[in-house]
Write a protein that holds these residues in place. Structure first.
Motif, PDB file in Angstrom:
ATOM      1  N   GLY A 206       5.875   3.323  -8.483  1.00 17.92           N
ATOM      2  CA  GLY A 206       5.055   2.772  -9.563  1.00 17.92           C
ATOM      3  C   GLY A 206       4.312   1.535  -9.129  1.00 17.92           C
ATOM      4  O   GLY A 206       4.131   0.589  -9.908  1.00 17.92           O
ATOM      5  N   ASP A 207       3.844   1.533  -7.887  1.00 19.38           N
ATOM      6  CA  ASP A 207       3.201   0.361  -7.295  1.00 19.38           C
ATOM      7  C   ASP A 207       1.689   0.533  -7.352  1.00 19.38           C
ATOM      8  O   ASP A 207       1.113   1.341  -6.625  1.00 19.38           O
ATOM      9  N   ASP A 208       1.037  -0.233  -8.204  1.00 17.86           N
ATOM     10  CA  ASP A 208      -0.412  -0.154  -8.400  1.00 17.86           C
ATOM     11  C   ASP A 208      -1.120  -0.833  -7.226  1.00 17.86           C
ATOM     12  O   ASP A 208      -0.944  -2.038  -7.021  1.00 17.86           O
ATOM     13  N   PRO A 209      -1.927  -0.111  -6.436  1.00 16.13           N
ATOM     14  CA  PRO A 209      -2.585  -0.741  -5.282  1.00 16.13           C
ATOM     15  C   PRO A 209      -3.546  -1.865  -5.656  1.00 16.13           C
ATOM     16  O   PRO A 209      -3.826  -2.739  -4.844  1.00 16.13           O
ATOM     17  N   SER A 210      -4.031  -1.871  -6.900  1.00 15.69           N
ATOM     18  CA  SER A 210      -4.925  -2.952  -7.321  1.00 15.69           C
ATOM     19  C   SER A 210      -4.162  -4.217  -7.705  1.00 15.69           C
ATOM     20  O   SER A 210      -4.726  -5.314  -7.737  1.00 15.69           O
ATOM     21  N   ALA A 211      -2.865  -4.059  -7.986  1.00 14.33           N
ATOM     22  CA  ALA A 211      -2.007  -5.220  -8.294  1.00 14.33           C
ATOM     23  C   ALA A 211      -0.611  -4.912  -7.749  1.00 14.33           C
ATOM     24  O   ALA A 211       0.338  -4.716  -8.509  1.00 14.33           O
ATOM     25  N   ARG A 213       3.126  -4.704  -6.231  1.00 14.39           N
ATOM     26  CA  ARG A 213       4.380  -5.452  -6.284  1.00 14.39           C
ATOM     27  C   ARG A 213       5.106  -5.387  -4.950  1.00 14.39           C
ATOM     28  O   ARG A 213       5.844  -6.302  -4.603  1.00 14.39           O
ATOM     29  N   PHE A 214       4.918  -4.281  -4.226  1.00 16.41           N
ATOM     30  CA  PHE A 214       5.699  -4.053  -3.011  1.00 16.41           C
ATOM     31  C   PHE A 214       4.838  -3.861  -1.759  1.00 16.41           C
ATOM     32  O   PHE A 214       5.082  -4.492  -0.736  1.00 16.41           O
ATOM     33  N   LEU A 215       3.836  -2.980  -1.828  1.00 12.82           N
ATOM     34  CA  LEU A 215       3.084  -2.588  -0.638  1.00 12.82           C
ATOM     35  C   LEU A 215       1.649  -3.089  -0.726  1.00 12.82           C
ATOM     36  O   LEU A 215       0.882  -2.669  -1.601  1.00 12.82           O
ATOM     37  N   LEU A 216       1.304  -3.960   0.197  1.00 16.28           N
ATOM     38  CA  LEU A 216      -0.038  -4.536   0.226  1.00 16.28           C
ATOM     39  C   LEU A 216      -0.819  -3.965   1.398  1.00 16.28           C
ATOM     40  O   LEU A 216      -0.351  -3.986   2.545  1.00 16.28           O
ATOM     41  N   ASN A 217      -2.015  -3.457   1.110  1.00 18.03           N
ATOM     42  CA  ASN A 217      -2.889  -2.946   2.155  1.00 18.03           C
ATOM     43  C   ASN A 217      -3.628  -4.095   2.824  1.00 18.03           C
ATOM     44  O   ASN A 217      -4.221  -4.938   2.144  1.00 18.03           O
ATOM     45  N   GLU A 218      -3.570  -4.144   4.144  1.00 18.82           N
ATOM     46  CA  GLU A 218      -4.367  -5.096   4.920  1.00 18.82           C
ATOM     47  C   GLU A 218      -5.475  -4.273   5.569  1.00 18.82           C
ATOM     48  O   GLU A 218      -5.267  -3.651   6.609  1.00 18.82           O
ATOM     49  N   PRO A 219      -6.669  -4.224   4.938  1.00 15.95           N
ATOM     50  CA  PRO A 219      -7.722  -3.279   5.358  1.00 15.95           C
ATOM     51  C   PRO A 219      -8.034  -3.341   6.848  1.00 15.95           C
ATOM     52  O   PRO A 219      -8.231  -4.428   7.408  1.00 15.95           O
ATOM     53  N   GLY A 220      -8.026  -2.170   7.464  1.00 15.51           N
ATOM     54  CA  GLY A 220      -8.360  -2.056   8.870  1.00 15.51           C
ATOM     55  C   GLY A 220      -7.262  -2.466   9.820  1.00 15.51           C
ATOM     56  O   GLY A 220      -7.411  -2.348  11.039  1.00 15.51           O
ATOM     57  N   VAL A 221      -6.132  -2.959   9.295  1.00 16.93           N
ATOM     58  CA  VAL A 221      -5.069  -3.491  10.162  1.00 16.93           C
ATOM     59  C   VAL A 221      -3.741  -2.752   9.949  1.00 16.93           C
ATOM     60  O   VAL A 221      -3.156  -2.202  10.873  1.00 16.93           O
ATOM     61  N   GLY A 222      -3.249  -2.771   8.712  1.00 16.06           N
ATOM     62  CA  GLY A 222      -1.949  -2.167   8.451  1.00 16.06           C
ATOM     63  C   GLY A 222      -1.508  -2.413   7.028  1.00 16.06           C
ATOM     64  O   GLY A 222      -2.329  -2.526   6.116  1.00 16.06           O
ATOM     65  N   TYR A 223      -0.180  -2.536   6.859  1.00 16.16           N
ATOM     66  CA  TYR A 223       0.396  -2.760   5.543  1.00 16.16           C
ATOM     67  C   TYR A 223       1.440  -3.870   5.618  1.00 16.16           C
ATOM     68  O   TYR A 223       2.033  -4.124   6.674  1.00 16.16           O
TER      69      TYR A 223
END
Length: 227
Positions: A206-211, A213-223
């Protein structure tokens, strides 16, 4: 006299009895399990200072036990096995074992190896095999995940991906590292594959990519697993 808690994972009751007498006489506290699965679980709860492990267990190979324990712990592991072939020794050591003794063995030599491993490891304490972030709990030993105390069913690869990110909480883990560690070096460039699995994880958590809580996208690099 050196003391400590030793976990013996051995299915032969005769050897267990022999080692129990010898080790307890030296002041060690002994925990015993007769199968790989129960041994991994006891390693997570008993916090041993050393694991003595037979490779020929009834439910799983000892090398698989090593791999499971090494997912979350650096506790010293001493192999005790009838397997004498060099390739068996190398495979066990490569899997994460610290030492290897061939059966039949002399108790004096075994005790010397035990003392040496305990001295080298210092305190030898096992890290807590759980990662807790808010209401998310990841049990690395049992391969279980709960969110708000409700179990989350993950595939093996989904769990491995989440565990890898969680063990590196607060740090960026690159696309290439995630792909290589979870799927193998041959998949280092399968970025779309990784995106699919991250999407599945987010949906199950239930982790909304726009907000997030757990997994953050680092664009072009990783997570990054948010700390």
């Amino acid at each position: 006299m050196m003391t400590g808690r030793i976990l013996l994972i051995e299915d032969d009751p005769g050897i267990r009895k022999f080692l129990r007498v010898a080790l307890e006489a030296q002041g060690f506290v002994l925990e015993e399990e007769a199968s790989g699965k129960s041994g991994v679980a006891r390693a997570a709860t008993a916090h041993p200072d050393l694991v003595v492990l037979d490779l020929g267990l009834p439910d799983m190979d000892g090398k698989a036990v090593i791999a499971r324990i090494r997912e979350w712990s650096d506790v010293p592991i001493l192999i005790l096995s009838v397997r004498q072939a060099e390739e068996e020794k190398v495979a066990a050591l490569d899997a994460g074992a610290n030492d290897y003794v061939v059966k039949p063995f002399g108790i004096a030599e075994l005790l010397a190896r035990v003392r040496a491993l305990l001295r080298t490891s210092g305190s030898g304490t096992v890290p807590e095999p759980q990662i807790v972030r808010g209401d998310l709990r990841i049990d690395l030993a049992r391969h279980e995940v709960t969110l708000a105390e409700e179990p989350i069913k993950l595939t093996r690869k989904e769990f491995d991906l989440l565990a890898l990110l969680a063990r590196n909480a607060g740090r960026i883990v690159t696309h290439r590292q995630l792909l290589a560690d979870v799927w193998g070096p041959a998949h280092e460039h399968d970025l779309q594959y990784l995106r699919v699995f991250v999407g599945r994880l987010r949906a199950k958590l239930g982790d909304d990519p726009s907000a997030p809580r757990f997994l953050l996208n680092e664009p072009g690099v990783g997570y990054r697993f948010l700390d």
